[in-house]
Design a protein around this motif. Structure first.
Motif, PDB file in Angstrom:
ATOM      1  N   PRO A 197       0.835  -1.206   0.000  1.00  0.00           N
ATOM      2  CA  PRO A 197       0.000   0.000   0.000  1.00  0.00           C
ATOM      3  C   PRO A 197       0.869   1.254   0.000  1.00  0.00           C
ATOM      4  O   PRO A 197       1.871   1.337   0.715  1.00  0.00           O
ATOM      5  CB  PRO A 197      -0.800  -0.124   1.302  1.00  0.00           C
ATOM      6  CG  PRO A 197      -0.030  -1.065   2.156  1.00  0.00           C
ATOM      7  CD  PRO A 197       0.664  -2.011   1.229  1.00  0.00           C
ATOM      8  N   SER A 198       0.513   2.213  -0.813  1.00  0.00           N
ATOM      9  CA  SER A 198       1.279   3.442  -0.950  1.00  0.00           C
ATOM     10  C   SER A 198       0.660   4.574  -0.139  1.00  0.00           C
ATOM     11  O   SER A 198      -0.428   4.433   0.435  1.00  0.00           O
ATOM     12  CB  SER A 198       1.341   3.858  -2.422  1.00  0.00           C
ATOM     13  OG  SER A 198       0.039   4.221  -2.874  1.00  0.00           O
ATOM     14  N   TYR A 199       1.342   5.704  -0.136  1.00  0.00           N
ATOM     15  CA  TYR A 199       0.802   6.906   0.513  1.00  0.00           C
ATOM     16  C   TYR A 199      -0.527   7.296  -0.133  1.00  0.00           C
ATOM     17  O   TYR A 199      -1.483   7.651   0.559  1.00  0.00           O
ATOM     18  CB  TYR A 199       1.807   8.048   0.389  1.00  0.00           C
ATOM     19  CG  TYR A 199       1.228   9.416   0.686  1.00  0.00           C
ATOM     20  CD1 TYR A 199       1.009   9.826   1.999  1.00  0.00           C
ATOM     21  CD2 TYR A 199       0.887  10.277  -0.357  1.00  0.00           C
ATOM     22  CE1 TYR A 199       0.460  11.084   2.270  1.00  0.00           C
ATOM     23  CE2 TYR A 199       0.348  11.530  -0.102  1.00  0.00           C
ATOM     24  CZ  TYR A 199       0.136  11.925   1.210  1.00  0.00           C
ATOM     25  OH  TYR A 199      -0.408  13.150   1.474  1.00  0.00           O
ATOM     26  N   GLN A 200      -0.588   7.209  -1.466  1.00  0.00           N
ATOM     27  CA  GLN A 200      -1.821   7.563  -2.167  1.00  0.00           C
ATOM     28  C   GLN A 200      -2.952   6.603  -1.796  1.00  0.00           C
ATOM     29  O   GLN A 200      -4.100   7.031  -1.615  1.00  0.00           O
ATOM     30  CB  GLN A 200      -1.581   7.546  -3.683  1.00  0.00           C
ATOM     31  CG  GLN A 200      -0.811   8.750  -4.208  1.00  0.00           C
ATOM     32  CD  GLN A 200       0.660   8.750  -3.823  1.00  0.00           C
ATOM     33  OE1 GLN A 200       1.227   7.679  -3.568  1.00  0.00           O
ATOM     34  NE2 GLN A 200       1.281   9.919  -3.783  1.00  0.00           N
ATOM     35  N   ASP A 201      -2.650   5.311  -1.666  1.00  0.00           N
ATOM     36  CA  ASP A 201      -3.662   4.342  -1.246  1.00  0.00           C
ATOM     37  C   ASP A 201      -4.196   4.685   0.136  1.00  0.00           C
ATOM     38  O   ASP A 201      -5.397   4.653   0.386  1.00  0.00           O
ATOM     39  CB  ASP A 201      -3.070   2.929  -1.214  1.00  0.00           C
ATOM     40  CG  ASP A 201      -2.736   2.400  -2.588  1.00  0.00           C
ATOM     41  OD1 ASP A 201      -3.374   2.845  -3.557  1.00  0.00           O
ATOM     42  OD2 ASP A 201      -1.830   1.550  -2.688  1.00  0.00           O
ATOM     43  N   MET A 202      -3.287   4.995   1.035  1.00  0.00           N
ATOM     44  CA  MET A 202      -3.652   5.263   2.425  1.00  0.00           C
ATOM     45  C   MET A 202      -4.466   6.555   2.539  1.00  0.00           C
ATOM     46  O   MET A 202      -5.297   6.698   3.438  1.00  0.00           O
ATOM     47  CB  MET A 202      -2.378   5.379   3.267  1.00  0.00           C
ATOM     48  CG  MET A 202      -2.596   5.362   4.746  1.00  0.00           C
ATOM     49  SD  MET A 202      -3.019   3.735   5.356  1.00  0.00           S
ATOM     50  CE  MET A 202      -2.979   4.060   7.122  1.00  0.00           C
ATOM     51  N   SER A 203      -4.232   7.473   1.627  1.00  0.00           N
ATOM     52  CA  SER A 203      -4.908   8.773   1.691  1.00  0.00           C
ATOM     53  C   SER A 203      -6.334   8.730   1.161  1.00  0.00           C
ATOM     54  O   SER A 203      -7.145   9.602   1.475  1.00  0.00           O
ATOM     55  CB  SER A 203      -4.107   9.819   0.894  1.00  0.00           C
ATOM     56  OG  SER A 203      -2.794   9.931   1.391  1.00  0.00           O
ATOM     57  N   THR A 204      -6.651   7.719   0.347  1.00  0.00           N
ATOM     58  CA  THR A 204      -7.957   7.721  -0.312  1.00  0.00           C
ATOM     59  C   THR A 204      -9.026   6.931   0.423  1.00  0.00           C
ATOM     60  O   THR A 204     -10.202   7.239   0.320  1.00  0.00           O
ATOM     61  CB  THR A 204      -7.836   7.150  -1.737  1.00  0.00           C
ATOM     62  OG1 THR A 204      -7.249   5.839  -1.669  1.00  0.00           O
ATOM     63  CG2 THR A 204      -6.968   8.048  -2.590  1.00  0.00           C
ATOM     64  N   GLU A 205      -8.587   5.903   1.185  1.00  0.00           N
ATOM     65  CA  GLU A 205      -9.583   5.064   1.839  1.00  0.00           C
ATOM     66  C   GLU A 205      -9.014   4.506   3.138  1.00  0.00           C
ATOM     67  O   GLU A 205      -7.837   4.167   3.199  1.00  0.00           O
ATOM     68  CB  GLU A 205      -9.996   3.914   0.914  1.00  0.00           C
ATOM     69  CG  GLU A 205     -11.347   3.319   1.262  1.00  0.00           C
ATOM     70  CD  GLU A 205     -11.856   2.433   0.133  1.00  0.00           C
ATOM     71  OE1 GLU A 205     -12.892   1.788   0.328  1.00  0.00           O
ATOM     72  OE2 GLU A 205     -11.219   2.392  -0.920  1.00  0.00           O
ATOM     73  N   PRO A 206      -9.822   4.392   4.189  1.00  0.00           N
ATOM     74  CA  PRO A 206      -9.313   3.878   5.462  1.00  0.00           C
ATOM     75  C   PRO A 206      -8.745   2.471   5.323  1.00  0.00           C
ATOM     76  O   PRO A 206      -9.255   1.649   4.571  1.00  0.00           O
ATOM     77  CB  PRO A 206     -10.557   3.873   6.366  1.00  0.00           C
ATOM     78  CG  PRO A 206     -11.488   4.847   5.746  1.00  0.00           C
ATOM     79  CD  PRO A 206     -11.238   4.776   4.271  1.00  0.00           C
ATOM     80  N   MET A 207      -7.666   2.206   6.063  1.00  0.00           N
ATOM     81  CA  MET A 207      -7.036   0.889   6.004  1.00  0.00           C
ATOM     82  C   MET A 207      -7.999  -0.209   6.405  1.00  0.00           C
ATOM     83  O   MET A 207      -7.971  -1.310   5.864  1.00  0.00           O
ATOM     84  CB  MET A 207      -5.802   0.856   6.914  1.00  0.00           C
ATOM     85  CG  MET A 207      -4.966  -0.415   6.728  1.00  0.00           C
ATOM     86  SD  MET A 207      -3.865  -0.762   8.119  1.00  0.00           S
ATOM     87  CE  MET A 207      -3.056   0.783   8.381  1.00  0.00           C
ATOM     88  N   ARG A 208      -8.857   0.072   7.360  1.00  0.00           N
ATOM     89  CA  ARG A 208      -9.791  -0.941   7.838  1.00  0.00           C
ATOM     90  C   ARG A 208     -10.650  -1.483   6.712  1.00  0.00           C
ATOM     91  O   ARG A 208     -10.904  -2.687   6.613  1.00  0.00           O
ATOM     92  CB  ARG A 208     -10.670  -0.349   8.937  1.00  0.00           C
ATOM     93  CG  ARG A 208     -11.711  -1.317   9.478  1.00  0.00           C
ATOM     94  CD  ARG A 208     -12.463  -0.692  10.629  1.00  0.00           C
ATOM     95  NE  ARG A 208     -13.073   0.567  10.264  1.00  0.00           N
ATOM     96  CZ  ARG A 208     -13.399   1.520  11.125  1.00  0.00           C
ATOM     97  NH1 ARG A 208     -13.155   1.358  12.412  1.00  0.00           N
ATOM     98  NH2 ARG A 208     -13.966   2.638  10.731  1.00  0.00           N
ATOM     99  N   VAL A 209     -11.101  -0.614   5.829  1.00  0.00           N
ATOM    100  CA  VAL A 209     -11.946  -1.030   4.714  1.00  0.00           C
ATOM    101  C   VAL A 209     -11.129  -1.798   3.692  1.00  0.00           C
ATOM    102  O   VAL A 209     -11.521  -2.863   3.211  1.00  0.00           O
ATOM    103  CB  VAL A 209     -12.605   0.207   4.056  1.00  0.00           C
ATOM    104  CG1 VAL A 209     -13.410  -0.220   2.837  1.00  0.00           C
ATOM    105  CG2 VAL A 209     -13.487   0.920   5.064  1.00  0.00           C
ATOM    106  N   ARG A 210      -9.947  -1.298   3.363  1.00  0.00           N
ATOM    107  CA  ARG A 210      -9.132  -1.919   2.327  1.00  0.00           C
ATOM    108  C   ARG A 210      -8.620  -3.285   2.746  1.00  0.00           C
ATOM    109  O   ARG A 210      -8.451  -4.177   1.918  1.00  0.00           O
ATOM    110  CB  ARG A 210      -7.957  -1.007   1.973  1.00  0.00           C
ATOM    111  CG  ARG A 210      -8.359   0.356   1.444  1.00  0.00           C
ATOM    112  CD  ARG A 210      -9.108   0.255   0.114  1.00  0.00           C
ATOM    113  NE  ARG A 210      -8.256  -0.212  -0.938  1.00  0.00           N
ATOM    114  CZ  ARG A 210      -7.556   0.598  -1.742  1.00  0.00           C
ATOM    115  NH1 ARG A 210      -7.638   1.912  -1.585  1.00  0.00           N
ATOM    116  NH2 ARG A 210      -6.801   0.098  -2.707  1.00  0.00           N
ATOM    117  N   ALA A 211      -8.314  -3.467   4.025  1.00  0.00           N
ATOM    118  CA  ALA A 211      -7.759  -4.735   4.502  1.00  0.00           C
ATOM    119  C   ALA A 211      -8.717  -5.894   4.273  1.00  0.00           C
ATOM    120  O   ALA A 211      -8.298  -7.039   4.122  1.00  0.00           O
ATOM    121  CB  ALA A 211      -7.404  -4.634   5.984  1.00  0.00           C
ATOM    122  N   GLU A 212     -10.002  -5.585   4.250  1.00  0.00           N
ATOM    123  CA  GLU A 212     -10.992  -6.633   4.001  1.00  0.00           C
ATOM    124  C   GLU A 212     -11.038  -7.021   2.526  1.00  0.00           C
ATOM    125  O   GLU A 212     -11.513  -8.096   2.167  1.00  0.00           O
ATOM    126  CB  GLU A 212     -12.366  -6.142   4.456  1.00  0.00           C
ATOM    127  CG  GLU A 212     -12.457  -5.874   5.962  1.00  0.00           C
ATOM    128  CD  GLU A 212     -13.775  -5.246   6.350  1.00  0.00           C
ATOM    129  OE1 GLU A 212     -14.588  -5.000   5.426  1.00  0.00           O
ATOM    130  OE2 GLU A 212     -14.002  -5.005   7.539  1.00  0.00           O
TER     131      GLU A 212
END
Length: 313
Positions: A86-101
């Motif tokens: 995950p990049s800085y741009q990934d982290m900035s656009t959506e919460p990690m909790r949602v993406r981890a799923e």
């Protein structure tokens, strides 16, 4: 107190951190900057002032700085990069909790943050995968030149050995040895992880399934565990005394270069950049220069180390 507090935040902690919190939906992780950290800890200067105001301190600024560092604690991550991170741009656009799923590449970062909070009581954390905006050259330059200091100032470095299940597996690892279970974990073969091993004052190793190699009830800091330090010394050829307390500088150049000589980096310039902190030298970061980066590193070292054995590694 306020001056030391402000200077520490501006100069001694990472540009961005992951703030670990909880809400109604469970753990939450978001990127924050130094301004957020300063606001979050705004009561700290007053608390330190009240603690020291009646004491006669020989090294007043040093003691205040120690207390600031103890309070503004953060965990820092050391790991082998996967094909996708995950990049800085990934982290900035959506919460990690949602993406981890949704995406497996987020699970490692999520586990790191959970260990930082649950095992080491750190509300803030830093990972090189997502806390640096690599599209900004000035930010990337500052991060690379400051990284040794950021690891050293961390409360705990969490090191993830993705190919090591337990201490027994670590015992079997030896460079150059063949056979089942003897292959050295890739973490010990990468350039950047050398400074990540040496820089932090406290480090904790976790295995493949994110269980600590040395149980937490024994120690939360593996630096003081002779059992694991002896095993790592055999793998890396780094003396136990350096593993327990490393001092950067341009002394013992052949020995330090030997530690790094069997390690590799993806970008050829990083062969030099990952050693800046270990030798405590200043070097301009310029990706695209290729092997010239290492030549410039050696020039800086030779300015301070004039012994004949400088290349004896």
């Amino acid at each position: 107190v306020e001056e030391v507090f402000d200077e520490y935040i501006a100069n001694e902690i990472p540009i961005r951190l992951i703030h670990i919190s909880k809400d109604d939906q469970g753990p939450n992780f978001k990127l924050v900057d130094r301004t957020f950290v300063k606001k979050h800890f705004e009561s700290v200067p007053g608390e330190i002032y009240r603690e020291f105001r009646n004491e006669r301190l020989v090294d007043r600024e040093g003691r205040i700085r120690e207390r600031v560092k103890e309070t503004l604690k953060y965990a820092i991550f050391s790991h082998r990069w996967l094909f996708s991170e995950p990049s800085y741009q990934d982290m900035s656009t959506e919460p990690m909790r949602v993406r981890a799923e949704l995406e497996p590449k987020w699970k490692k970062l999520q586990e790191f943050c959970r260990k930082a909070k649950d095992d080491h009581d750190c509300e803030f954390a830093w990972s090189d995968t997502c806390c640096i905006d690599k599209t900004r050259s000035a930010e990337l330059d500052e991060s690379i030149r400051s990284m040794f200091r950021w690891y050293r100032n961390s409360h705990i470095c969490i090191a993830h050995l993705s190919e090591t299940a337990n201490l027994a597996a670590l015992e079997r690892q030896k460079k150059g040895e063949k056979g089942d279970g003897a292959k050295v974990d890739v973490w010990f073969t990468r350039g950047w992880t050398l400074q990540e091993l040496l820089a932090p004052s406290q480090i904790k190793f976790y295995g493949t399934d994110w269980k600590p190699l040395v149980p937490l009830y024994h120690s939360k800091n593996d630096r003081i565990s002779d059992t694991i330090m002896r095993k790592i010394s055999k793998i890396t050829h780094i003396p136990p005394e350096d593993l327990k307390s490393f001092k950067p500088g341009t002394d013992r150049v052949p020995q330090k270069m030997l530690w790094a000589s069997e390690r590799r980096t993806t970008r050829i310039e990083d062969v030099a950049y990952c050693l800046i902190g270990i030798f405590d030298v200043s070097l301009m970061v310029a990706y695209g220069e290729g092997n010239r980066a290492f030549f410039r590193l050696m020039e800086e070292i030779i300015k301070r180390y004039d012994k004949w054995d400088v290349f004896l590694w």
